[in-house]
Design an enzyme around this catalytic site. Structure first.
Site, PDB file in Angstrom:
ATOM      1  N   CYS A   1      37.213  22.678   9.190  1.00  0.00           N
ATOM      2  CA  CYS A   1      36.098  21.934   9.791  1.00  0.00           C
ATOM      3  C   CYS A   1      36.500  21.150  11.042  1.00  0.00           C
ATOM      4  O   CYS A   1      35.746  20.280  11.492  1.00  0.00           O
ATOM      5  CB  CYS A   1      35.493  20.996   8.749  1.00  0.00           C
ATOM      6  SG  CYS A   1      34.854  21.884   7.315  1.00  0.00           S
TER       7      CYS A   1
ATOM      8  N   ARG B   1      30.195  29.768   1.603  1.00  0.00           N
ATOM      9  CA  ARG B   1      31.267  30.215   2.513  1.00  0.00           C
ATOM     10  C   ARG B   1      31.192  31.714   2.712  1.00  0.00           C
ATOM     11  O   ARG B   1      31.526  32.229   3.779  1.00  0.00           O
ATOM     12  CB  ARG B   1      32.615  29.762   1.973  1.00  0.00           C
ATOM     13  CG  ARG B   1      32.705  28.246   2.048  1.00  0.00           C
ATOM     14  CD  ARG B   1      34.015  27.690   1.558  1.00  0.00           C
ATOM     15  NE  ARG B   1      33.928  26.231   1.484  1.00  0.00           N
ATOM     16  CZ  ARG B   1      34.830  25.459   0.899  1.00  0.00           C
ATOM     17  NH1 ARG B   1      35.888  26.012   0.348  1.00  0.00           N
ATOM     18  NH2 ARG B   1      34.671  24.154   0.875  1.00  0.00           N
TER      19      ARG B   1
ATOM     20  N   SER C   1      24.927  25.865  -2.712  1.00  0.00           N
ATOM     21  CA  SER C   1      24.858  27.306  -2.959  1.00  0.00           C
ATOM     22  C   SER C   1      25.260  27.686  -4.378  1.00  0.00           C
ATOM     23  O   SER C   1      24.631  28.542  -4.996  1.00  0.00           O
ATOM     24  CB  SER C   1      25.738  28.032  -1.942  1.00  0.00           C
ATOM     25  OG  SER C   1      27.054  27.516  -1.963  1.00  0.00           O
TER      26      SER C   1
ATOM     27  N   GLU D   1      32.846   5.593   1.183  1.00  0.00           N
ATOM     28  CA  GLU D   1      32.409   6.509   2.253  1.00  0.00           C
ATOM     29  C   GLU D   1      30.977   6.190   2.694  1.00  0.00           C
ATOM     30  O   GLU D   1      30.667   6.187   3.883  1.00  0.00           O
ATOM     31  CB  GLU D   1      32.479   7.963   1.771  1.00  0.00           C
ATOM     32  CG  GLU D   1      33.868   8.551   1.720  1.00  0.00           C
ATOM     33  CD  GLU D   1      34.415   8.917   3.104  1.00  0.00           C
ATOM     34  OE1 GLU D   1      33.718   8.673   4.107  1.00  0.00           O
ATOM     35  OE2 GLU D   1      35.538   9.423   3.178  1.00  0.00           O
TER      36      GLU D   1
ATOM     37  N   LYS E   1      30.718  13.664   0.296  1.00  0.00           N
ATOM     38  CA  LYS E   1      30.809  15.110   0.117  1.00  0.00           C
ATOM     39  C   LYS E   1      32.122  15.450  -0.565  1.00  0.00           C
ATOM     40  O   LYS E   1      33.206  15.146  -0.063  1.00  0.00           O
ATOM     41  CB  LYS E   1      30.725  15.786   1.487  1.00  0.00           C
ATOM     42  CG  LYS E   1      30.876  17.288   1.417  1.00  0.00           C
ATOM     43  CD  LYS E   1      30.642  17.955   2.759  1.00  0.00           C
ATOM     44  CE  LYS E   1      30.892  19.443   2.663  1.00  0.00           C
ATOM     45  NZ  LYS E   1      30.683  20.127   3.941  1.00  0.00           N
TER      46      LYS E   1
ATOM     47  N   TYR F   1      17.872  25.582  -1.748  1.00  0.00           N
ATOM     48  CA  TYR F   1      17.501  26.956  -1.389  1.00  0.00           C
ATOM     49  C   TYR F   1      16.215  27.363  -2.105  1.00  0.00           C
ATOM     50  O   TYR F   1      15.617  28.374  -1.790  1.00  0.00           O
ATOM     51  CB  TYR F   1      18.662  27.899  -1.733  1.00  0.00           C
ATOM     52  CG  TYR F   1      19.908  27.524  -0.961  1.00  0.00           C
ATOM     53  CD1 TYR F   1      20.051  27.899   0.377  1.00  0.00           C
ATOM     54  CD2 TYR F   1      20.910  26.735  -1.521  1.00  0.00           C
ATOM     55  CE1 TYR F   1      21.163  27.518   1.113  1.00  0.00           C
ATOM     56  CE2 TYR F   1      22.027  26.345  -0.796  1.00  0.00           C
ATOM     57  CZ  TYR F   1      22.143  26.741   0.527  1.00  0.00           C
ATOM     58  OH  TYR F   1      23.238  26.345   1.262  1.00  0.00           O
TER      59      TYR F   1
ATOM     60  N   CYS G   1      29.028  20.862  12.132  1.00  0.00           N
ATOM     61  CA  CYS G   1      30.365  21.074  11.593  1.00  0.00           C
ATOM     62  C   CYS G   1      31.019  22.180  12.400  1.00  0.00           C
ATOM     63  O   CYS G   1      30.326  22.933  13.100  1.00  0.00           O
ATOM     64  CB  CYS G   1      30.314  21.453  10.117  1.00  0.00           C
ATOM     65  SG  CYS G   1      31.939  21.321   9.311  1.00  0.00           S
TER      66      CYS G   1
ATOM     67  N   LYS H   1      26.652  15.176  -2.092  1.00  0.00           N
ATOM     68  CA  LYS H   1      26.725  16.628  -2.198  1.00  0.00           C
ATOM     69  C   LYS H   1      27.954  17.046  -2.965  1.00  0.00           C
ATOM     70  O   LYS H   1      29.017  16.510  -2.686  1.00  0.00           O
ATOM     71  CB  LYS H   1      26.767  17.174  -0.763  1.00  0.00           C
ATOM     72  CG  LYS H   1      26.924  18.649  -0.657  1.00  0.00           C
ATOM     73  CD  LYS H   1      27.099  19.020   0.796  1.00  0.00           C
ATOM     74  CE  LYS H   1      27.394  20.508   0.843  1.00  0.00           C
ATOM     75  NZ  LYS H   1      27.968  20.906   2.081  1.00  0.00           N
TER      76      LYS H   1
HETATM   77  C1  PBG Z   1      29.966  22.938   6.314  1.00  0.00           C
HETATM   78  C2  PBG Z   1      29.100  22.933   5.109  1.00  0.00           C
HETATM   79  C3  PBG Z   1      29.339  23.498   3.848  1.00  0.00           C
HETATM   80  C4  PBG Z   1      28.158  23.326   3.116  1.00  0.00           C
HETATM   81  C5  PBG Z   1      27.272  22.648   3.935  1.00  0.00           C
HETATM   82  N1  PBG Z   1      27.873  22.407   5.148  1.00  0.00           N
HETATM   83  C6  PBG Z   1      30.489  24.232   3.329  1.00  0.00           C
HETATM   84  C7  PBG Z   1      31.785  23.575   3.118  1.00  0.00           C
HETATM   85  O1  PBG Z   1      31.943  22.354   3.267  1.00  0.00           O
HETATM   86  O2  PBG Z   1      32.710  24.309   2.818  1.00  0.00           O
HETATM   87  C8  PBG Z   1      27.924  23.819   1.721  1.00  0.00           C
HETATM   88  C9  PBG Z   1      26.508  24.117   1.389  1.00  0.00           C
HETATM   89  C10 PBG Z   1      26.313  24.934   0.172  1.00  0.00           C
HETATM   90  O3  PBG Z   1      27.270  25.258  -0.574  1.00  0.00           O
HETATM   91  O4  PBG Z   1      25.145  25.277  -0.086  1.00  0.00           O
HETATM   92  N2  PBG Z   1      31.076  22.175   6.255  1.00  0.00           N
END
Ligand code: PBG
Length: 327
Positions: A129, A204, A273, A232, A194, A312, A119, A247
């Site tokens: 992105c 972030r 996260s 998708e 996603k 995690y 990304c 996700k």
């Molecule tokens: C990059 C990306 C993100 C996450 C994984 N790859 C952040 C986003 O899309 O803003 C999130 C992973 C997480 O929150 O643990 N684009």
């Protein structure tokens, strides 16, 4: 009472309960997301993700060793560069942070299966992105850079690439470029489904990738939508994706199940996260039992249909599997 059917009969005792379990958890499903950054001796705890750290190349090996010892077979690298610019050039620099992390990790842990997140958001100075045209993220010019990024990760030794950008057509572009360079056997795990989610907040923070203006809703999906998720997934399968990811995980278990039923590809789910941060916070306050909740989150994701689980908590879950708490 005259009852012929008594469901409780099969719940009487741990041995029996385990015998009749419908969902099994295995360490082979676990993938640990990990943040690597420039510098030396870096071991920075991420304030919004207690227990998670940013590592430099010289500190990550200790963590990798722990994971290997616990039986976690795979990691997913996220890079945090020093230099950011409009076109995210560090993302496809052959000596960029991810590329060096992959080479280093492969050298020290040849058996560890290494995936990379593809990304631009951690690498662009505006935090989006992809490439901007005005305030809009331009699809097609971004796709070229993403394909270049994926190729550079594979050239560095990544076993699998995982694009998370949500541009249209990037799987096909990546597949074609990898194939033309001879990497026909390298799989692509698409973050196909996603959602534009508030659950990415702590990430972030961790990766310094919050958009400088606006949000990601013009490329990530609207949480109200289910059929769009299937669309998708199907598109990415047609473009050559090998694994489909949904996700976040916990708020999207219905989507995991739908995609699982609609395809015959392996399904990955990413416990993001915010899911980790919520549980950490609740546990710290004494509101919830961290270990049991973590196990239940994992098992419900497998039950929904996930074959692979990014978390995690990968190491802790591996340990719980060893102790027979789930599995
Ligand atoms: C990059 C990306 C993100 C996450 C994984 N790859 C952040 C986003 O899309 O803003 C999130 C992973 C997480 O929150 O643990 N684009």
């Amino acid at each position: 009472m005259e009852l012929l059917v008594r469901p409780r009969r099969l719940r009487n005792g741990e041995k029996l309960r385990k015998m009749v379990r419908e969902t099994r958890a295995s360490k082979s499903s676990l993938i640990y997301p990990m943040f690597v950054k420039e510098g030396e001796g870096v071991l920075e705890e991420i304030p919004t993700m207690p227990g998670q750290f940013r590592y430099s190349l010289d500190t990550m090996d200790k963590k990798l060793e722990e994971l290997v010892k616990a039986g976690v077979p795979s990691v997913m690298f996220f890079g945090i560069p020093d230099h950011k610019d409009a076109c995210g050039s560090e993302a496809y620099n052959e000596n960029g942070i991810i590329q060096r992390a992959v080479r280093e990790a492969k050298k020290q842990f040849p058996d560890l299966y290494i995936m990379t997140d593809v990304c631009l958001c951690e690498y662009t100075d505006h935090g989006h992105c992809g490439m901007l045209k005005g305030e809009y993220v331009d699809n097609d010019s971004t796709v070229d850079l993403l394909a270049k990024t994926a190729l550079s990760h594979v050239q560095a030794g990544a076993d699998m690439v995982a694009p998370s950008d949500m541009m249209d057509g990037r799987i096909l572009a990546m597949r074609e470029l990898l194939d033309s360079e001879g990497y026909v056997e390298t799989p692509i795990m698409s973050y196909a489904v996603k959602y534009a989610s508030a659950f990415y907040g702590p990430f972030r923070d961790a990766a310094g990738s919050a958009p400088a203006f606006g949000d990601r809703k013009s490329y990530q999906m609207d949480p109200h939508n289910r059929r769009e998720g299937l669309k998708e997934a199907m598109l990415d399968i047609d473009e050559g994706a090998d694994i489909i990811m949904v996700k976040p995980a916990l708020s999207y278990l219905d989507i995991i199940r739908e995609v699982k039923d609609a395809t015959d590809l392996p399904i990955a789910a990413y416990s993001v996260s915010g899911e980790y941060a919520m549980l950490k916070a609740a546990a710290k306050l004494g509101y919830m039992d961290e270990e049991r909740t973590m196990c239940e989150m994992a098992i419900s994701t497998f039950r929904a249909g996930a074959d692979l689980y990014l978390t995690y908590y990968a190491k802790e879950i591996a340990e719980c599997i060893d102790r027979g708490l789930i599995g």
